[in-house]
Design a protein around this motif. Structure first.
Motif, mmCIF file in Angstrom:
data_model
loop_
_atom_site.group_PDB
_atom_site.id
_atom_site.type_symbol
_atom_site.label_atom_id
_atom_site.label_comp_id
_atom_site.label_asym_id
_atom_site.label_seq_id
_atom_site.Cartn_x
_atom_site.Cartn_y
_atom_site.Cartn_z
ATOM 1 N N ASP A 105 6.870 -7.467 -1.003
ATOM 2 C CA ASP A 105 6.032 -7.899 -2.123
ATOM 3 C C ASP A 105 5.857 -9.412 -2.070
ATOM 4 O OD1 ASP A 105 5.916 -5.293 -2.977
ATOM 5 O OD2 ASP A 105 7.517 -5.519 -4.465
ATOM 6 N N GLY A 106 4.629 -9.859 -2.229
ATOM 7 C CA GLY A 106 4.343 -11.280 -2.247
ATOM 8 C C GLY A 106 4.037 -11.880 -0.891
ATOM 9 N N ALA A 107 4.292 -11.143 0.186
ATOM 10 C CA ALA A 107 3.974 -11.680 1.505
ATOM 11 C C ALA A 107 2.458 -11.672 1.708
ATOM 12 C CB ALA A 107 4.636 -10.840 2.596
ATOM 13 N N PRO A 108 1.903 -12.677 2.368
ATOM 14 C CA PRO A 108 0.465 -12.665 2.659
ATOM 15 C C PRO A 108 0.088 -11.392 3.406
ATOM 16 C CG PRO A 108 1.389 -14.820 3.117
ATOM 17 C CD PRO A 108 2.545 -13.924 2.827
ATOM 18 N N ARG A 109 -0.996 -10.758 2.961
ATOM 19 C CA ARG A 109 -1.321 -9.419 3.429
ATOM 20 C C ARG A 109 -2.033 -9.413 4.769
ATOM 21 N NH1 ARG A 109 2.353 -7.451 0.826
ATOM 22 N NH2 ARG A 109 1.571 -5.374 1.329
ATOM 23 N N ILE A 110 -1.562 -8.556 5.647
ATOM 24 C CA ILE A 110 -2.143 -8.331 6.968
ATOM 25 C C ILE A 110 -2.577 -6.871 7.031
ATOM 26 C CG2 ILE A 110 -1.680 -8.277 9.454
ATOM 27 C CD1 ILE A 110 0.504 -10.394 8.937
ATOM 28 N N ALA A 111 -3.792 -6.608 7.468
ATOM 29 C CA ALA A 111 -4.265 -5.238 7.588
ATOM 30 C C ALA A 111 -3.338 -4.433 8.489
ATOM 31 C CB ALA A 111 -5.689 -5.215 8.133
ATOM 32 N N ARG A 112 -3.175 -3.165 8.189
ATOM 33 C CA ARG A 112 -2.163 -2.351 8.864
ATOM 34 C C ARG A 112 -2.395 -2.237 10.364
ATOM 35 N NH1 ARG A 112 -1.148 2.841 4.831
ATOM 36 N NH2 ARG A 112 -1.274 1.703 2.867
ATOM 37 N N PHE A 113 -3.637 -2.257 10.794
ATOM 38 C CA PHE A 113 -3.880 -2.096 12.227
ATOM 39 C C PHE A 113 -3.268 -3.240 13.029
ATOM 40 C CE2 PHE A 113 -7.497 -4.937 11.390
ATOM 41 C CZ PHE A 113 -7.504 -5.723 12.534
ATOM 42 N N ALA A 114 -2.993 -4.375 12.364
ATOM 43 C CA ALA A 114 -2.481 -5.565 13.048
ATOM 44 C C ALA A 114 -0.977 -5.747 12.870
ATOM 45 C CB ALA A 114 -3.218 -6.809 12.557
ATOM 46 N N PRO A 252 -12.071 -16.107 -4.116
ATOM 47 C CA PRO A 252 -11.402 -15.523 -5.289
ATOM 48 C C PRO A 252 -11.016 -14.058 -5.126
ATOM 49 C CG PRO A 252 -13.300 -16.823 -5.953
ATOM 50 C CD PRO A 252 -13.380 -16.694 -4.471
ATOM 51 N N PHE A 253 -11.588 -13.374 -4.121
ATOM 52 C CA PHE A 253 -11.324 -11.947 -3.953
ATOM 53 C C PHE A 253 -10.249 -11.667 -2.898
ATOM 54 C CE2 PHE A 253 -15.752 -12.461 -5.264
ATOM 55 C CZ PHE A 253 -15.772 -11.687 -6.415
ATOM 56 N N LEU A 254 -9.707 -12.715 -2.275
ATOM 57 C CA LEU A 254 -8.731 -12.503 -1.211
ATOM 58 C C LEU A 254 -7.461 -11.836 -1.716
ATOM 59 C CD1 LEU A 254 -9.024 -15.790 0.881
ATOM 60 C CD2 LEU A 254 -9.718 -13.496 1.561
ATOM 61 N N ASP A 255 -6.967 -12.255 -2.857
ATOM 62 C CA ASP A 255 -5.787 -11.632 -3.473
ATOM 63 C C ASP A 255 -4.623 -11.527 -2.483
ATOM 64 O OD1 ASP A 255 -4.332 -10.486 -5.531
ATOM 65 O OD2 ASP A 255 -4.984 -8.447 -5.041
ATOM 66 N N GLY A 256 -4.374 -12.601 -1.765
ATOM 67 C CA GLY A 256 -3.240 -12.634 -0.844
ATOM 68 C C GLY A 256 -3.552 -12.160 0.560
ATOM 69 N N ARG A 257 -4.768 -11.713 0.812
ATOM 70 C CA ARG A 257 -5.114 -11.231 2.155
ATOM 71 C C ARG A 257 -5.391 -12.418 3.076
ATOM 72 N NH1 ARG A 257 -8.049 -8.237 -1.545
ATOM 73 N NH2 ARG A 257 -7.554 -6.005 -1.669
ATOM 74 N N ILE A 258 -4.822 -12.368 4.278
ATOM 75 C CA ILE A 258 -5.068 -13.436 5.255
ATOM 76 C C ILE A 258 -5.648 -12.905 6.561
ATOM 77 C CG2 ILE A 258 -3.293 -14.960 4.309
ATOM 78 C CD1 ILE A 258 -1.505 -14.080 6.691
ATOM 79 N N PHE A 259 -5.604 -11.569 6.749
ATOM 80 C CA PHE A 259 -6.145 -10.993 7.985
ATOM 81 C C PHE A 259 -6.527 -9.550 7.711
ATOM 82 C CE2 PHE A 259 -6.110 -9.061 12.185
ATOM 83 C CZ PHE A 259 -6.682 -10.040 12.990
ATOM 84 N N GLY A 260 -7.817 -9.345 7.511
ATOM 85 C CA GLY A 260 -8.305 -7.993 7.288
ATOM 86 C C GLY A 260 -8.139 -7.527 5.851
ATOM 87 N N CYS A 261 -8.641 -6.320 5.597
ATOM 88 C CA CYS A 261 -8.575 -5.717 4.259
ATOM 89 C C CYS A 261 -8.568 -4.204 4.412
ATOM 90 C CB CYS A 261 -9.765 -6.165 3.422
ATOM 91 S SG CYS A 261 -9.824 -5.417 1.762
ATOM 92 N N ASP A 262 -7.616 -3.551 3.766
ATOM 93 C CA ASP A 262 -7.493 -2.093 3.828
ATOM 94 C C ASP A 262 -7.934 -1.399 2.541
ATOM 95 O OD1 ASP A 262 -6.417 -2.000 6.417
ATOM 96 O OD2 ASP A 262 -4.365 -2.285 5.688
ATOM 97 N N ARG A 263 -8.539 -2.143 1.612
ATOM 98 C CA ARG A 263 -8.718 -1.600 0.264
ATOM 99 C C ARG A 263 -9.537 -0.312 0.242
ATOM 100 N NH1 ARG A 263 -6.047 -0.433 -3.796
ATOM 101 N NH2 ARG A 263 -7.140 -0.432 -5.802
ATOM 102 N N CYS A 264 -10.633 -0.265 0.980
ATOM 103 C CA CYS A 264 -11.482 0.937 0.920
ATOM 104 C C CYS A 264 -10.740 2.157 1.448
ATOM 105 C CB CYS A 264 -12.784 0.717 1.673
ATOM 106 S SG CYS A 264 -12.599 0.418 3.449
#
Length: 328
Positions: A105-114, A252-264
């Protein structure tokens, strides 16, 4: 051909197997080569996909990815990649890990594929294993082929649909009815034709129904219509592909993401069933713990030398340290 093969035969076993065609061989071997599902399709020109792709580019949805426009005229024709292609083996590799493998929790988010090593290298290695397994069967010893991943100009999702491995969801991602959409697509282009009279793989019907969760959950509303993504607004494009830092309007939409996005994919019902298969143990996609546990301060303090050493085989090299830091 379906995707429920047993994988009980070991690669290269050519004993009493002259009766098998390509579909049956792939069905017997794909699991042993590290894949979660596989299918076969005869080569064809994907003219309809080409037309849709050109229309999509014409609407400006390709953003600054100039390589997409450069390949628009030939992406539908796999002969540009392998002139002798007669058939296409399509593989899926799940990259779902056990629940305990996660970012703190709180770590900058990396998409799972990476979370592991670069999947392009992993898939190509496993596709070469599959090619060697195919060559071990009577009548296939001289087979030639080329492993292909999504780094090559090809409509890999369309080929997965043709091979009976799923449908294209509203998010534009391939959805396999059992594996969901957390999968990596690989293709093996072969010079061996399918037998005369071989029926094409049965298409998987669209299973999205009236669900629009992916469209509603996208932080930047990048899914502008079902199966239509405006790449310029997608956080994966912004944090990986886009030259330079993330645009100020998107930050403003990054919400901690730094590489990729898995939201969808996180909200997709097909990705949230308790019995979903995990990544094959022999796939080579093990998560690297030290990459998952980095804090924001750890990222900020990292030097270029440390970055290259720690992420030598990681997809994160594609973005580079400075771009990643700019998203913190």
């Amino acid at each position: 051909m379906g995707s429920a093969g047993t994988g009980e035969e070991s690669p290269g076993n050519s004993r009493n197997i002259g009766m098998y065609g390509l579909q049956e061989i792939v069905e017997r071997e794909y699991r042993a080569c590290g894949f979660s599902a596989a299918g076969v399709a005869a080569f064809a020109l994907l003219e309809e996909e080409k037309e849709r792709f050109v229309q999509w580019l014409g609407q400006g949805y390709g953003a600054d990815m100039g390589y997409l426009e450069r390949s628009a005229g030939y992406r539908h024709d796999l002969r540009r990649l392998f002139p002798a292609v007669r058939s296409v083996v399509v593989t899926l590799t799940s990259y779902r890990r056990p629940p305990e493998v996660r970012q703190p929790d709180g770590a900058p988010r990396i998409a799972r594929f990476a979370w592991g090593d670069d999947y392009h290298d992993v898939l190509k290695r496993n596709l070469r294993r599959l090619l060697e397994a195919i060559r071990g069967y009577e009548g296939f010893g001289a087979a030639k082929g080329r492993p292909v991943t999504d780094s090559a100009p090809a409509f890999e999702r369309a080929w997965a649909v043709r091979a009976g491995l799923g449908w294209i969801g509203r998010s534009s991602m391939l959805i396999h009815p059992r594996l969901g959409s957390f999968t990596l697509i690989g293709m093996l282009l072969l010079d061996m034709p399918l037998p005369d009279g071989c029926l094409p793989a049965q298409r998987v019907p669209d299973g999205c129904g009236n669900c629009r969760r992916c469209m509603e959950a996208c932080p930047t509303k990048a899914i502008v219509a079902p199966r239509v993504v405006n790449a310029g607004r997608c956080l994966s494009y912004q944090t990986i592909e886009r030259p330079g830092a993330v645009e100020s309007a998107v930050r403003p939409f990054l919400d901690g993401r730094i590489f990729g996005c898995d939201r969808c994919m996180e909200v997709c019902p097909y990705n949230n069933r308790p019995d979903m298969p995990l990544a094959p143990e022999n796939a080579g996609l093990e998560a690297v713990a030290e990459r998952l546990e980095l804090t924001a301060d750890g990222w900020r303090e990292m030097t270029g030398e440390e970055f290259e050493a720690r992420f030598a085989r990681s997809p994160l090299l594609r973005a580079g340290l400075e771009k990643i830091k700019s998203s913190l």
